[in-house]
Design an enzyme around this catalytic site. Structure first.
Site, PDB file in Angstrom:
ATOM      1  N   LYS A   1      -1.169 -27.336 -10.996  1.00 54.81           N
ATOM      2  CA  LYS A   1       0.249 -27.144 -11.308  1.00 54.81           C
ATOM      3  C   LYS A   1       0.807 -26.067 -10.387  1.00 54.81           C
ATOM      4  O   LYS A   1       0.313 -24.942 -10.366  1.00 54.81           O
ATOM      5  CB  LYS A   1       0.412 -26.736 -12.773  1.00 54.81           C
ATOM      6  CG  LYS A   1       1.831 -26.348 -13.173  1.00 54.81           C
ATOM      7  CD  LYS A   1       1.874 -25.816 -14.610  1.00 54.81           C
ATOM      8  CE  LYS A   1       3.221 -25.212 -14.955  1.00 54.81           C
ATOM      9  NZ  LYS A   1       3.246 -24.604 -16.314  1.00 54.81           N
TER      10      LYS A   1
ATOM     11  N   ASP B   1       3.396 -19.013 -12.438  1.00 52.47           N
ATOM     12  CA  ASP B   1       3.230 -20.312 -13.096  1.00 52.47           C
ATOM     13  C   ASP B   1       2.657 -21.362 -12.155  1.00 52.47           C
ATOM     14  O   ASP B   1       2.485 -22.503 -12.549  1.00 52.47           O
ATOM     15  CB  ASP B   1       4.566 -20.784 -13.678  1.00 52.47           C
ATOM     16  CG  ASP B   1       4.386 -21.714 -14.868  1.00 52.47           C
ATOM     17  OD1 ASP B   1       3.333 -21.635 -15.524  1.00 52.47           O
ATOM     18  OD2 ASP B   1       5.291 -22.519 -15.129  1.00 52.47           O
TER      19      ASP B   1
ATOM     20  N   ARG C   1       3.538 -30.435 -17.468  1.00 50.53           N
ATOM     21  CA  ARG C   1       2.894 -31.737 -17.709  1.00 50.53           C
ATOM     22  C   ARG C   1       3.634 -32.865 -16.992  1.00 50.53           C
ATOM     23  O   ARG C   1       3.031 -33.893 -16.672  1.00 50.53           O
ATOM     24  CB  ARG C   1       2.798 -31.993 -19.209  1.00 50.53           C
ATOM     25  CG  ARG C   1       4.111 -32.199 -19.930  1.00 50.53           C
ATOM     26  CD  ARG C   1       3.981 -31.966 -21.428  1.00 50.53           C
ATOM     27  NE  ARG C   1       3.788 -30.555 -21.718  1.00 50.53           N
ATOM     28  CZ  ARG C   1       3.589 -30.069 -22.948  1.00 50.53           C
ATOM     29  NH1 ARG C   1       3.549 -30.905 -23.985  1.00 50.53           N
ATOM     30  NH2 ARG C   1       3.420 -28.782 -23.135  1.00 50.53           N
TER      31      ARG C   1
ATOM     32  N   ASP D   1       9.360 -20.493 -13.026  1.00 53.99           N
ATOM     33  CA  ASP D   1       9.725 -21.288 -14.201  1.00 53.99           C
ATOM     34  C   ASP D   1      10.751 -20.537 -15.038  1.00 53.99           C
ATOM     35  O   ASP D   1      10.414 -19.627 -15.795  1.00 53.99           O
ATOM     36  CB  ASP D   1       8.480 -21.597 -15.041  1.00 53.99           C
ATOM     37  CG  ASP D   1       8.800 -22.489 -16.227  1.00 53.99           C
ATOM     38  OD1 ASP D   1       9.905 -23.095 -16.234  1.00 53.99           O
ATOM     39  OD2 ASP D   1       7.965 -22.599 -17.135  1.00 53.99           O
TER      40      ASP D   1
ATOM     41  N   LYS E   1      14.030 -19.917 -20.901  1.00 49.43           N
ATOM     42  CA  LYS E   1      13.132 -18.960 -21.536  1.00 49.43           C
ATOM     43  C   LYS E   1      13.876 -17.684 -21.908  1.00 49.43           C
ATOM     44  O   LYS E   1      14.851 -17.313 -21.228  1.00 49.43           O
ATOM     45  CB  LYS E   1      11.992 -18.578 -20.579  1.00 49.43           C
ATOM     46  CG  LYS E   1      11.009 -19.670 -20.246  1.00 49.43           C
ATOM     47  CD  LYS E   1       9.974 -19.142 -19.272  1.00 49.43           C
ATOM     48  CE  LYS E   1       8.968 -20.216 -18.878  1.00 49.43           C
ATOM     49  NZ  LYS E   1       8.072 -20.567 -20.001  1.00 49.43           N
TER      50      LYS E   1
ATOM     51  N   GLU F   1       7.669 -28.443 -18.495  1.00 42.21           N
ATOM     52  CA  GLU F   1       7.778 -29.145 -17.213  1.00 42.21           C
ATOM     53  C   GLU F   1       6.451 -29.343 -16.518  1.00 42.21           C
ATOM     54  O   GLU F   1       6.292 -30.250 -15.694  1.00 42.21           O
ATOM     55  CB  GLU F   1       8.736 -28.385 -16.290  1.00 42.21           C
ATOM     56  CG  GLU F   1       8.150 -27.248 -15.486  1.00 42.21           C
ATOM     57  CD  GLU F   1       7.592 -26.099 -16.336  1.00 42.21           C
ATOM     58  OE1 GLU F   1       6.640 -25.442 -15.886  1.00 42.21           O
ATOM     59  OE2 GLU F   1       8.116 -25.856 -17.444  1.00 42.21           O
TER      60      GLU F   1
ATOM     61  N   ASP G   1      11.381 -26.888 -20.663  1.00 42.15           N
ATOM     62  CA  ASP G   1      10.397 -25.844 -20.410  1.00 42.15           C
ATOM     63  C   ASP G   1       8.970 -26.359 -20.553  1.00 42.15           C
ATOM     64  O   ASP G   1       8.021 -25.625 -20.334  1.00 42.15           O
ATOM     65  CB  ASP G   1      10.631 -24.658 -21.359  1.00 42.15           C
ATOM     66  CG  ASP G   1       9.870 -23.416 -20.925  1.00 42.15           C
ATOM     67  OD1 ASP G   1       9.550 -23.310 -19.718  1.00 42.15           O
ATOM     68  OD2 ASP G   1       9.593 -22.557 -21.774  1.00 42.15           O
TER      69      ASP G   1
END
Length: 504
Positions: free
Chosen positions: A266, A289, A352, A271, A278, A350, A348
């Protein structure tokens, strides 16, 4: 012996627990240094209250040096406990912190108890990794860093002298941990998907890897709907990075017969949470992230150094999850590579979405023997496991066992969690194949979501959100992004047959 090595200003000796008659014992090199200094070093250890416990440390100034080494200025006595790999790793980190800004240190720590190779390889790997990572620094100060790691470490003792290859492998493992930590620490005003692709190009050139990078137009054309959707709000468009490794000296014909391991990372370079934004405090650390992507890049860079015997393909799904008029919205439905659809319940969630594209592509196009993905995926795994162990899900017991064992050896521990089918119904969507926001048992349902994209291929999912951030210096872990995962993957992939028994 370390005390006789000219030009070093620090000598570090191991201290082990003793017994009722002799409270502590000193390791190799102590007797010779005792004579040169005309000092009872055991008495010095006792004066400082040392017990030999792991990472205990005491220092003794040597203002005038010795006859054999006039440059010597400091002797360190460092506890090694039971002299297990974990003890040597932590002792190495203690040494790194005690010698920062120094020019050179000589030590017999990895030679404790007269360990001989190859049985002592784990001790050497652990010590080197601890010393390298305990000294990790990152800076962007105009005046330079506040401190530097010790510039040179000389390891004295038969354990290293017998096999230089062991030391080189150990440096590669520690260096991979350093690289993944560095990439995760770079601020996101520099680090974006294109920058990450540039780092991959440098790695490919240095390590002899093949590389392909998809830009935003190619991603759209080829149907990577998750990556395109997540990255479309950002001023810096998404990228998919592919690196290919083939073992050295293997012909093209022979390489085609080797099993293929695919690593997927990933790579969310920042993010914000998207429109499901967030809270401010939760956003502060989101430059890291992309730790999963950093781990994949660092692993690919060092595969040749650990003599990985199989083909490995690394995929990094890189995007910035930003906010703009073109942002992904709750309620949108996206089509992933291969056709499966997802309803977006939470922008949020995202990670996956981008991993799904890369996993589906890997399984359909790369003919893998197994797939392993690495991601800072869910806050739920941190709730479950705390901050010192990563989460592992797997469809194959053999790969789970291999990864757990590698993590134990490398000092990056994993705990296997269940792919509990009873939660499958939580993925249901009224308009798509699945929802990305199932709620409840968050680490498990995220893993179940990803499982649909790997089919019957043996698969392991490392959710490292639990260990992504280090809040205070703790042995080899330094404050900030951890870069957790590359050492365990290299320990596994550098074994004699990484895929033996998997999928059978």
């Amino acid at each position: 012996m370390p005390g006789a090595i000219k030009g070093v200003e620090v000598v570090a000796l191991p201290v082990l627990p003793g017994d009722d008659d002799v409270p502590v014992l000193l390791g190799p090199g102590a007797a010779e240094l005792n004579e040169q200094l005309d000092v009872d070093l055991v008495g010095v250890a006792e004066l400082h209250g040392l017990t030999g416990a792991t990472a205990e440390i005491a220092s003794m100034p040597v203002p005038a040096g010795t006859s054999s080494n006039p440059d010597l200025r400091l002797v360190l006595l460092i506890g090694v406990g039971e002299a297990r790999p974990i003890d040597l790793r932590r002792a190495g980190a203690a040494l790194a912190r005690a010698t920062r800004d120094r020019a050179a240190v000589a030590t017999s720590l990895p030679a404790v108890a007269g360990v001989d190779l190859p049985d002592g390889r784990e001790l050497v790997e652990a010590f080197v990794a601890g010393t390298m990572l305990g000294g990790f620094v990152f800076h962007w100060r105009s005046a330079g860093p506040e401190h530097h790691p010790v510039r040179r470490v000389v390891i004295a003792g038969p354990a290293v002298a017998a096999d230089r290859g062991v030391l080189e492998r150990a440096v590669a493992l520690g260096g991979a941990g350093w690289r993944s930590r560095m990439l995760a620490t770079v601020p996101s005003n520099l680090k974006n998907p294109a920058w990450l692709a540039g780092q991959a190009e440098e790695i490919a050139g240095a390590a002899g890897l093949e590389i392909r990078v998809w830009d935003e137009e190619e991603l759209t054309r080829d149907g990577f709907g998750g990556l395109v959707a997540v990255g479309r709000a950002s001023a810096t468009p998404p990228r998919l990075i592919r690196l290919d490794y083939t073992p050295r000296g293997v012909s093209i014909r022979a390489a085609k017969k080797l099993p293929v391991v695919v690593l997927v990372g990933k790579g969310i370079t920042f993010d914000s949470g998207g429109l499901s934004i967030k809270p401010g405090p939760a956003m502060v650390s989101m430059k890291r992230d992309m730790t999963g992507g950093a781990v994949v890049l660092a692993t690919m860079a060092a595969l040749a150094d650990v003599d990985c015997p199989v083909r490995v393909i690394g995929l990094v799904a890189a995007a910035e999850n930003a906010i703009s008029g073109s942002a992904l919205r709750p309620g949108d439905v996206i089509r992933h590579w291969g056709g499966r659809t997802t309803e977006v319940g939470n922008t949020d969630a995202e990670g996956r979405l981008v991993l799904a594209d890369a996993l589906a592509y890997a399984v359909a196009e790369l003919d893998p023997a197994l797939v392993v993905d690495v991601a800072t995926l869910t806050g739920a795994v941190k709730v479950a496991l705390g901050q010192q162990v990563g989460g592992l899900f797997a469809t194959d017991d053999a790969i789970a066992d291999r990864l757990v064992a590698a993590g134990q050896r490398a000092g990056e521990p994993l705990w296997r969690l269940p792919l509990f089918a009873g939660y499958e119904d939580r993925l249901a969507s009224k308009v798509a194949d699945a929802s990305n926001d199932p709620g409840g048992a968050g680490a498990i349902t995220a893993a179940l979501f990803l499982r649909h994209f790997v089919g019957d291929v043996p698969w392991a999912h490392l959710d490292i959100a639990s260990v992504a951030d280090v809040e205070k210096d703790w042995h080899e872990w330094t404050v900030g992004p951890s870069g957790f995962g590359s050492r365990l993957l290299l320990t596994w992939l550098g074994s004699e047959d990484p895929v033996e028994g998997i999928g059978s």
